[in-house]
Design a protein around this motif. Structure first.
Motif, short mmCIF file in Angstrom:
data_model
loop_
_atom_site.label_atom_id
_atom_site.label_comp_id
_atom_site.label_asym_id
_atom_site.label_seq_id
_atom_site.Cartn_x
_atom_site.Cartn_y
_atom_site.Cartn_z
N UNK A 143 -5.08 -6.74 -15.53
CA UNK A 143 -5.28 -7.66 -14.43
C UNK A 143 -4.73 -6.93 -13.29
N UNK A 144 -5.35 -7.51 -12.24
CA UNK A 144 -5.17 -7.10 -10.70
C UNK A 144 -3.80 -7.54 -10.47
N UNK A 145 -3.36 -8.68 -10.82
CA UNK A 145 -2.36 -9.57 -10.36
C UNK A 145 -1.12 -8.71 -11.30
N UNK A 146 -1.35 -7.89 -12.12
CA UNK A 146 -0.03 -7.19 -12.79
C UNK A 146 0.56 -6.08 -11.99
N UNK A 147 -0.06 -5.57 -11.14
CA UNK A 147 0.19 -4.36 -10.37
C UNK A 147 0.93 -4.78 -9.14
N UNK A 148 1.84 -3.82 -8.78
CA UNK A 148 2.72 -4.18 -7.56
C UNK A 148 2.37 -3.18 -6.32
N UNK A 149 1.74 -1.97 -6.46
CA UNK A 149 1.29 -1.13 -5.29
C UNK A 149 -0.05 -0.85 -5.64
N UNK A 150 -0.57 -0.64 -4.44
CA UNK A 150 -1.93 -0.34 -4.49
C UNK A 150 -2.04 0.89 -3.54
N UNK A 151 -3.42 1.64 -3.51
CA UNK A 151 -3.94 2.43 -2.64
C UNK A 151 -4.93 1.73 -1.99
N UNK A 152 -5.57 2.35 -0.95
CA UNK A 152 -6.68 1.79 -0.19
C UNK A 152 -8.04 2.25 -0.67
N UNK A 153 -8.11 3.06 -1.65
CA UNK A 153 -9.45 3.32 -2.47
C UNK A 153 -10.02 4.46 -2.11
N UNK A 154 -10.90 4.87 -2.84
CA UNK A 154 -11.73 6.01 -2.67
C UNK A 154 -13.28 5.77 -3.04
N UNK A 155 -14.09 6.13 -2.19
CA UNK A 155 -15.50 5.72 -2.44
C UNK A 155 -16.23 6.75 -3.40
N UNK A 156 -16.85 6.15 -4.52
CA UNK A 156 -17.47 6.97 -5.25
C UNK A 156 -19.01 6.58 -5.19
N UNK A 157 -20.07 7.52 -4.87
CA UNK A 157 -21.49 7.05 -4.75
C UNK A 157 -22.24 7.99 -5.73
N UNK A 158 -22.78 7.32 -6.49
CA UNK A 158 -23.88 8.10 -7.52
C UNK A 158 -25.24 7.79 -7.29
N UNK A 159 -25.82 8.87 -6.71
CA UNK A 159 -27.24 8.59 -6.11
C UNK A 159 -27.97 10.15 -6.11
N UNK A 160 -29.07 9.91 -6.65
CA UNK A 160 -30.11 11.15 -6.47
C UNK A 160 -30.98 11.34 -5.10
N UNK A 217 0.85 -1.19 -0.05
CA UNK A 217 0.04 0.09 -0.03
C UNK A 217 0.88 1.39 0.06
N UNK A 218 1.06 1.82 -1.06
CA UNK A 218 1.99 2.93 -1.25
C UNK A 218 1.50 3.96 -2.04
N UNK A 219 0.39 3.81 -2.38
CA UNK A 219 -0.48 4.72 -3.33
C UNK A 219 -1.76 5.70 -2.46
N UNK A 220 -1.81 6.84 -2.64
CA UNK A 220 -2.96 7.42 -2.19
C UNK A 220 -3.86 8.20 -3.16
N UNK A 221 -5.35 7.43 -3.15
CA UNK A 221 -6.62 8.04 -3.95
C UNK A 221 -7.16 8.89 -3.17
N UNK A 222 -7.52 10.27 -3.90
CA UNK A 222 -8.58 11.12 -3.41
C UNK A 222 -9.42 11.66 -4.43
N UNK A 223 -10.48 12.20 -3.88
CA UNK A 223 -11.21 13.03 -5.03
C UNK A 223 -12.84 12.31 -4.98
#
Length: 128
Positions: free
Chosen positions: A111-128, A2-8
């Motif tokens: 492919x998921x298994x091609x990647x070495x480093x990941x972030x923890x993710x950022x939630x995107x919710x689309x709702x009315x 876990x070396x990356x940081x997502x935001x937005x």
């Protein structure tokens, strides 16, 4: 790995837009391919698109093609995913991932298994 940081991420109405960012504090992404993935509850993680170190883009998800745009700004050590006309089916956790690429290519993997480093993710919710 876990070396990356997502935001937005956040909550938006259908038809709205968001711009996600991916950064790597403490090291450069200049020589890495960067992929954006997403995962909705109960579903498999799926590749959205990716960009190579040289700027080549590979589109992996037909459902978002034409609405989502991946880009990178090496001066800012940041990769972006600009999302337009968001729909409820786009609701997911969005992840960025970095791949140390041994050879120069304009293609990058979905492919998921091609990647070495990941972030923890950022939630995107689309709702009315």
């Amino acid at each position: 790995q876990t070396r990356l940081v997502e935001s937005g991420g956040g909550l938006v109405q259908p038809g709205g837009s968001l711009k996600l960012s991916c950064t790597a504090p403490g090291f450069t992404l200049e020589n890495d391919a960067i992929g954006w993935f997403r995962q909705a509850p109960g579903k498999e993680r799926e590749a959205v698109s990716c960009i190579t170190s040289s700027g080549g883009v590979t589109h992996h998800l037909d459902a978002v093609k034409g609405r989502f745009t991946i880009s990178r700004d090496n001066a800012k050590n940041t990769v972006y995913l600009h999302m337009d006309n968001l729909q409820s089916d786009d609701t997911a956790v969005y992840y960025c991932a970095a791949e140390n690429v041994a050879v120069l290519t304009r293609y990058c993997s979905g492919r998921v298994d091609s990647y070495d480093y990941w972030g923890l993710g950022t939630q995107v919710t689309v709702s009315s």
